[in-house]
Design a protein around this motif. Structure first.
Motif, PDB file in Angstrom:
ATOM      1  N   ARG A   1     -11.279  13.486 -15.353  1.00  0.00           N
ATOM      2  CA  ARG A   1     -11.473  13.341 -13.805  1.00  0.00           C
ATOM      3  C   ARG A   1     -11.684  11.683 -13.807  1.00  0.00           C
ATOM      4  N   GLY A   2     -12.239  11.053 -14.880  1.00  0.00           N
ATOM      5  CA  GLY A   2     -12.639   9.640 -14.657  1.00  0.00           C
ATOM      6  C   GLY A   2     -11.035   9.062 -15.108  1.00  0.00           C
ATOM      7  N   ALA A   3     -10.440   9.583 -15.801  1.00  0.00           N
ATOM      8  CA  ALA A   3      -9.179   8.975 -16.112  1.00  0.00           C
ATOM      9  C   ALA A   3      -8.250   8.661 -14.736  1.00  0.00           C
ATOM     10  N   LEU A   4      -8.383  10.121 -13.956  1.00  0.00           N
ATOM     11  CA  LEU A   4      -7.570  10.267 -12.836  1.00  0.00           C
ATOM     12  C   LEU A   4      -8.048   9.253 -11.585  1.00  0.00           C
ATOM     13  N   ASP A   5      -9.255   9.240 -11.596  1.00  0.00           N
ATOM     14  CA  ASP A   5     -10.014   7.839 -10.569  1.00  0.00           C
ATOM     15  C   ASP A   5      -9.545   6.575 -11.055  1.00  0.00           C
ATOM     16  N   ARG A   6      -9.478   6.241 -12.335  1.00  0.00           N
ATOM     17  CA  ARG A   6      -8.957   5.124 -12.654  1.00  0.00           C
ATOM     18  C   ARG A   6      -7.472   4.854 -12.142  1.00  0.00           C
ATOM     19  N   ILE A   7      -6.614   5.896 -12.571  1.00  0.00           N
ATOM     20  CA  ILE A   7      -5.398   5.608 -12.167  1.00  0.00           C
ATOM     21  C   ILE A   7      -4.986   5.371 -10.787  1.00  0.00           C
ATOM     22  N   ARG A   8      -5.758   6.151  -9.906  1.00  0.00           N
ATOM     23  CA  ARG A   8      -5.791   5.904  -8.623  1.00  0.00           C
ATOM     24  C   ARG A   8      -6.273   4.643  -8.020  1.00  0.00           C
ATOM     25  N   GLU A   9      -7.028   3.762  -8.540  1.00  0.00           N
ATOM     26  CA  GLU A   9      -7.819   2.844  -8.308  1.00  0.00           C
ATOM     27  C   GLU A   9      -6.709   1.834  -8.689  1.00  0.00           C
ATOM     28  N   ARG A  10      -6.231   1.814  -9.927  1.00  0.00           N
ATOM     29  CA  ARG A  10      -5.219   0.700 -10.294  1.00  0.00           C
ATOM     30  C   ARG A  10      -4.094   0.831  -9.436  1.00  0.00           C
ATOM     31  N   ALA A  11      -3.553   2.285  -8.980  1.00  0.00           N
ATOM     32  CA  ALA A  11      -2.359   2.083  -8.020  1.00  0.00           C
ATOM     33  C   ALA A  11      -2.661   1.594  -6.586  1.00  0.00           C
ATOM     34  N   ARG A  12      -3.798   1.793  -6.195  1.00  0.00           N
ATOM     35  CA  ARG A  12      -4.445   1.163  -4.890  1.00  0.00           C
ATOM     36  C   ARG A  12      -4.406  -0.382  -4.980  1.00  0.00           C
ATOM     37  N   SER A  13      -4.694  -0.902  -6.108  1.00  0.00           N
ATOM     38  CA  SER A  13      -4.652  -2.399  -6.420  1.00  0.00           C
ATOM     39  C   SER A  13      -3.381  -2.751  -6.327  1.00  0.00           C
ATOM     40  N   LEU A  14      -2.588  -2.190  -7.150  1.00  0.00           N
ATOM     41  CA  LEU A  14      -1.278  -2.634  -7.605  1.00  0.00           C
ATOM     42  C   LEU A  14      -0.448  -2.475  -6.157  1.00  0.00           C
ATOM     43  N   ARG A  15      -0.475  -1.773  -5.282  1.00  0.00           N
ATOM     44  CA  ARG A  15       0.406  -1.435  -3.952  1.00  0.00           C
ATOM     45  C   ARG A  15       0.091  -2.859  -3.322  1.00  0.00           C
ATOM     46  N   ASN A  16      -1.156  -3.384  -3.285  1.00  0.00           N
ATOM     47  CA  ASN A  16      -1.149  -4.549  -2.574  1.00  0.00           C
ATOM     48  C   ASN A  16      -0.836  -5.814  -3.385  1.00  0.00           C
ATOM     49  N   ASP A  17      -0.827  -5.790  -4.567  1.00  0.00           N
ATOM     50  CA  ASP A  17      -0.590  -7.199  -5.494  1.00  0.00           C
ATOM     51  C   ASP A  17       0.884  -7.188  -5.571  1.00  0.00           C
ATOM     52  N   ALA A  18       1.688  -5.895  -5.388  1.00  0.00           N
ATOM     53  CA  ALA A  18       3.101  -6.017  -5.522  1.00  0.00           C
ATOM     54  C   ALA A  18       3.575  -6.539  -4.490  1.00  0.00           C
ATOM     55  N   LEU A  19       2.985  -6.299  -3.199  1.00  0.00           N
ATOM     56  CA  LEU A  19       3.616  -6.797  -1.889  1.00  0.00           C
ATOM     57  C   LEU A  19       3.328  -8.509  -1.966  1.00  0.00           C
ATOM     58  N   GLU A  20       2.196  -8.874  -2.475  1.00  0.00           N
ATOM     59  CA  GLU A  20       1.931 -10.554  -2.567  1.00  0.00           C
ATOM     60  C   GLU A  20       3.000 -11.039  -3.670  1.00  0.00           C
ATOM     61  N   LEU A  21       3.230 -10.125  -4.652  1.00  0.00           N
ATOM     62  CA  LEU A  21       4.358 -10.720  -5.567  1.00  0.00           C
ATOM     63  C   LEU A  21       5.590 -10.994  -5.048  1.00  0.00           C
ATOM     64  N   ALA A  22       6.058  -9.673  -4.107  1.00  0.00           N
ATOM     65  CA  ALA A  22       7.251  -9.996  -3.385  1.00  0.00           C
ATOM     66  C   ALA A  22       7.530 -11.322  -2.582  1.00  0.00           C
ATOM     67  N   ASP A  23       6.196 -11.568  -2.054  1.00  0.00           N
ATOM     68  CA  ASP A  23       6.340 -12.661  -1.132  1.00  0.00           C
ATOM     69  C   ASP A  23       6.336 -14.022  -1.966  1.00  0.00           C
ATOM     70  N   GLN A  24       5.819 -14.060  -3.168  1.00  0.00           N
ATOM     71  CA  GLN A  24       5.807 -14.992  -3.947  1.00  0.00           C
ATOM     72  C   GLN A  24       7.355 -15.308  -4.558  1.00  0.00           C
ATOM     73  N   ASP A  25       7.994 -14.133  -4.855  1.00  0.00           N
ATOM     74  CA  ASP A  25       9.192 -14.344  -5.307  1.00  0.00           C
ATOM     75  C   ASP A  25      10.092 -14.945  -4.092  1.00  0.00           C
ATOM     76  N   SER A  26       9.997 -14.664  -2.840  1.00  0.00           N
ATOM     77  CA  SER A  26      10.752 -15.052  -1.598  1.00  0.00           C
ATOM     78  C   SER A  26      10.506 -16.788  -1.898  1.00  0.00           C
TER      79      SER A  26
END
Length: 219
Positions: free
Chosen positions: A59-84
């Protein structure tokens, strides 16, 4: 419509952003597209994790996966704009008059673009094992979503690998040989190999669950 220079992954609609991508400006371009694909992979990872049940330490491993994914979703958009932004600098350098100033500008822009793609690729590689966990332990009803997420992740890894390689090769415009570039930028050079290995890992993971995701192929 917004000017393509003002379009961002976080502040524009999908319609406006993809319309800007369709223009012959290069900003946003393929690298930004790879960043968007990483955000999609992260979003799907978060969704599948949310539909998955686990007990005890899992359960803890799953919660950490979801939290990392939530953070990455936003970070990836910022990285896309940096690439632009890096793409705009790259394009501006190529429009300068031929000469030493243009060569130097291309080298700077190429190196910055390679670094931006390497960061994106590293974040994508870091996300592979979380998705692998869901492939093995996630809600079986969402296995097709896991495959789609792997596809988006593969697009990111492949895009980052190609962009890092291309941008490193662009440094030859300043007179350096490929061997000199490898010696001067060993981490970026090695990243290309790491991303190739990551692509193979994603393909192997996808193949392992493909029978469950697409059972009609087995008939």
């Amino acid at each position: 419509m917004e000017n393509s220079d003002e379009v961002t992954t976080q502040g524009s609609t999908v319609e406006d952003w993809t319309r800007a991508l369709a223009q012959s400006t290069g900003s946003p371009g393929g690298g930004a597209g790879a960043g968007l694909m990483l955000s999609l992979a992260a979003a799907l990872t978060s969704m599948v994790a949310g539909y998955t049940e686990a007990e005890g330490h899992e359960r803890g491993a799953l919660d950490r996966i979801r939290e990392r994914a939530r953070s990455l979703r936003n970070d990836a958009l910022e990285l896309a704009d940096q690439d632009s932004s890096a793409s705009r600098a790259f394009g501006a350098a190529f429009h300068l008059e031929p000469g030493p100033e243009r060569d130097a500008a291309i080298s700077r822009a190429s190196l910055n673009a390679a670094k931006a793609s390497a960061v994106l690729g590293k974040r994508a590689m870091d996300a592979i094992e979380d998705l692998a966990w869901l492939a093995a332990n996630g809600n079986p009803a969402l296995v097709a979503d896991v495959v789609v997420a792997f596809g988006a992740l593969r697009a990111t890894v492949g895009g980052a690998r190609t962009n890092v390689s291309f941008d490193l090769a662009s440094l030859t415009s300043g007179g350096n040989t490929m061997e000199q570039i490898r010696e001067e930028h060993p981490a970026l050079w090695a990243m290309v190999g790491d991303l190739n290995a990551a692509t193979e890992r994603i393909d192997a993971l996808t193949a392992k669950i493909d029978r469950r995701a697409a059972p009609t192929d087995a008939i």
